[in-house]
Design a protein around this motif. Structure first.
Motif, PDB file in Angstrom:
ATOM      1  N   THR A 109      32.624  30.864  61.624  1.00 45.18           N
ATOM      2  CA  THR A 109      33.808  31.525  62.163  1.00 45.18           C
ATOM      3  C   THR A 109      35.063  30.908  61.538  1.00 45.18           C
ATOM      4  N   PRO A 110      35.983  31.738  61.050  1.00 43.06           N
ATOM      5  CA  PRO A 110      37.217  31.208  60.465  1.00 43.06           C
ATOM      6  C   PRO A 110      38.077  30.500  61.513  1.00 43.06           C
ATOM      7  N   ALA A 111      39.088  29.775  61.044  1.00 41.06           N
ATOM      8  CA  ALA A 111      39.986  29.044  61.937  1.00 41.06           C
ATOM      9  C   ALA A 111      40.665  29.967  62.940  1.00 41.06           C
ATOM     10  N   SER A 112      40.832  31.241  62.585  1.00 45.57           N
ATOM     11  CA  SER A 112      41.466  32.199  63.488  1.00 45.57           C
ATOM     12  C   SER A 112      40.610  32.461  64.727  1.00 45.57           C
ATOM     13  N   GLY A 113      39.331  32.052  64.660  1.00 45.77           N
ATOM     14  CA  GLY A 113      38.439  32.239  65.796  1.00 45.77           C
ATOM     15  C   GLY A 113      37.632  33.517  65.751  1.00 45.77           C
ATOM     16  N   ARG A 114      37.889  34.381  64.770  1.00 45.22           N
ATOM     17  CA  ARG A 114      37.107  35.604  64.668  1.00 45.22           C
ATOM     18  C   ARG A 114      37.102  36.081  63.223  1.00 45.22           C
ATOM     19  N   HIS A 115      36.047  36.809  62.882  1.00 44.09           N
ATOM     20  CA  HIS A 115      35.968  37.418  61.556  1.00 44.09           C
ATOM     21  C   HIS A 115      36.895  38.626  61.547  1.00 44.09           C
ATOM     22  N   SER A 116      37.510  38.867  60.405  1.00 41.58           N
ATOM     23  CA  SER A 116      38.461  39.974  60.322  1.00 41.58           C
ATOM     24  C   SER A 116      37.824  41.266  59.839  1.00 41.58           C
ATOM     25  N   GLY A 117      36.530  41.268  59.598  1.00 36.67           N
ATOM     26  CA  GLY A 117      35.852  42.464  59.111  1.00 36.67           C
ATOM     27  C   GLY A 117      35.898  42.536  57.597  1.00 36.67           C
ATOM     28  N   GLY A 118      34.977  43.277  57.023  1.00 41.76           N
ATOM     29  CA  GLY A 118      34.950  43.445  55.571  1.00 41.76           C
ATOM     30  C   GLY A 118      34.420  42.239  54.820  1.00 41.76           C
ATOM     31  N   GLU A 119      33.667  41.375  55.501  1.00 37.72           N
ATOM     32  CA  GLU A 119      33.166  40.171  54.841  1.00 37.72           C
ATOM     33  C   GLU A 119      32.282  40.504  53.648  1.00 37.72           C
ATOM     34  N   ARG A 120      31.473  41.552  53.776  1.00 38.50           N
ATOM     35  CA  ARG A 120      30.593  41.931  52.658  1.00 38.50           C
ATOM     36  C   ARG A 120      31.410  42.212  51.413  1.00 38.50           C
ATOM     37  N   THR A 121      32.437  43.020  51.570  1.00 36.67           N
ATOM     38  CA  THR A 121      33.267  43.381  50.419  1.00 36.67           C
ATOM     39  C   THR A 121      33.937  42.149  49.839  1.00 36.67           C
ATOM     40  N   VAL A 122      34.469  41.297  50.691  1.00 36.10           N
ATOM     41  CA  VAL A 122      35.146  40.090  50.215  1.00 36.10           C
ATOM     42  C   VAL A 122      34.174  39.205  49.444  1.00 36.10           C
ATOM     43  N   VAL A 123      32.971  39.034  49.951  1.00 36.46           N
ATOM     44  CA  VAL A 123      31.973  38.198  49.270  1.00 36.46           C
ATOM     45  C   VAL A 123      31.600  38.809  47.917  1.00 36.46           C
ATOM     46  N   ILE A 124      31.393  40.106  47.879  1.00 34.01           N
ATOM     47  CA  ILE A 124      31.034  40.785  46.627  1.00 34.01           C
ATOM     48  C   ILE A 124      32.150  40.632  45.601  1.00 34.01           C
ATOM     49  N   VAL A 125      33.387  40.854  46.029  1.00 33.24           N
ATOM     50  CA  VAL A 125      34.539  40.761  45.120  1.00 33.24           C
ATOM     51  C   VAL A 125      34.723  39.310  44.658  1.00 33.24           C
ATOM     52  N   MET A 126      34.641  38.363  45.584  1.00 33.60           N
ATOM     53  CA  MET A 126      34.812  36.956  45.234  1.00 33.60           C
ATOM     54  C   MET A 126      33.771  36.540  44.189  1.00 33.60           C
ATOM     55  N   ASN A 127      32.522  36.905  44.410  1.00 30.47           N
ATOM     56  CA  ASN A 127      31.471  36.560  43.475  1.00 30.47           C
ATOM     57  C   ASN A 127      31.749  37.147  42.100  1.00 30.47           C
ATOM     58  N   ASP A 128      32.205  38.394  42.051  1.00 31.96           N
ATOM     59  CA  ASP A 128      32.488  39.035  40.771  1.00 31.96           C
ATOM     60  C   ASP A 128      33.630  38.329  40.043  1.00 31.96           C
ATOM     61  N   VAL A 129      34.699  37.997  40.761  1.00 35.40           N
ATOM     62  CA  VAL A 129      35.835  37.307  40.133  1.00 35.40           C
ATOM     63  C   VAL A 129      35.384  35.937  39.620  1.00 35.40           C
ATOM     64  N   TYR A 130      34.594  35.220  40.410  1.00 33.47           N
ATOM     65  CA  TYR A 130      34.129  33.896  39.999  1.00 33.47           C
ATOM     66  C   TYR A 130      33.266  33.978  38.749  1.00 33.47           C
ATOM     67  N   GLU A 131      32.474  35.036  38.618  1.00 35.32           N
ATOM     68  CA  GLU A 131      31.610  35.190  37.451  1.00 35.32           C
ATOM     69  C   GLU A 131      32.342  35.783  36.247  1.00 35.32           C
ATOM     70  N   ASN A 132      33.526  36.345  36.469  1.00 32.34           N
ATOM     71  CA  ASN A 132      34.273  37.005  35.393  1.00 32.34           C
ATOM     72  C   ASN A 132      35.738  36.584  35.417  1.00 32.34           C
ATOM     73  N   PRO A 133      36.027  35.307  35.143  1.00 30.20           N
ATOM     74  CA  PRO A 133      37.423  34.864  35.186  1.00 30.20           C
ATOM     75  C   PRO A 133      38.281  35.644  34.197  1.00 30.20           C
ATOM     76  N   GLY A 134      39.524  35.887  34.596  1.00 28.57           N
ATOM     77  CA  GLY A 134      40.430  36.650  33.752  1.00 28.57           C
ATOM     78  C   GLY A 134      40.238  38.145  33.889  1.00 28.57           C
ATOM     79  N   THR A 135      39.609  38.566  34.965  1.00 32.69           N
ATOM     80  CA  THR A 135      39.317  39.973  35.199  1.00 32.69           C
ATOM     81  C   THR A 135      40.470  40.648  35.945  1.00 32.69           C
ATOM     82  N   THR A 136      40.394  41.957  36.075  1.00 32.42           N
ATOM     83  CA  THR A 136      41.407  42.724  36.813  1.00 32.42           C
ATOM     84  C   THR A 136      40.750  43.440  37.984  1.00 32.42           C
TER      85      THR A 136
END
Length: 156
Positions: A23-50
């Protein structure tokens, strides 16, 4: 297992993954965690991307990718810098500074979430399911989706 059962299993696994996220410091998940994880992973694997490139690789709508990038920038997981070739575009990359949230998520385990999903169970069953998930994670990494997308594009 047939294709429908595989899709439903994937959905169940995503839900267990969301439950396992601390659980984040805010005390609740804000929704969309799947999308955030997918996007984060893609950016981490492809630095300098858009954003556009992330959307193309992941198959997510550009608006969803933009929203996820905004959240990732806000929490210090992703940095954006102007593209020297086109100042209107932002180049995205992992923030090298590891935030407390990133440390917490990286250290989190899945055992409790999987146990809760199994309900009343024998400890040996939990161990077997955790081992099966490790095997699946080894063979079906995020790169699997990249290969599947490439194969689908080649068939067109």
């Amino acid at each position: 297992m047939n294709p429908v059962e595989l899709i439903l299993l994937g959905r169940t696994l995503m839900k267990i993954g969301e439950q396992a996220l601390p659980t984040p410091a805010s005390g609740r998940h804000s929704g969309g965690e799947r999308t955030v994880v997918i996007v984060m992973n893609d950016v981490y694997e492809n630095p300098g991307t858009t954003v556009t490139e992330v959307a193309q690789r992941t198959g997510l709508p550009q608006s969803a990718v933009s929203g996820a990038i905004a959240r990732l920038r806000e929490v210090g997981s992703v940095l954006a810098e102007p593209d020297p070739a086109d100042r209107r575009r932002q180049l995205l990359r992992r923030d090298p500074d590891v935030t407390p949230r990133r440390r917490t998520v990286a250290a989190a385990g899945i055992t409790d979430a999987v146990a809760a999903a199994l309900g009343e169970h024998d400890p040996a069953d939990l161990a077997q399911v955790l081992a099966a998930l490790e095997t699946l994670g080894h063979w079906l990494s995020p790169q699997t989706i990249v290969r599947l997308r490439a194969e689908a594009t080649e068939q067109l």
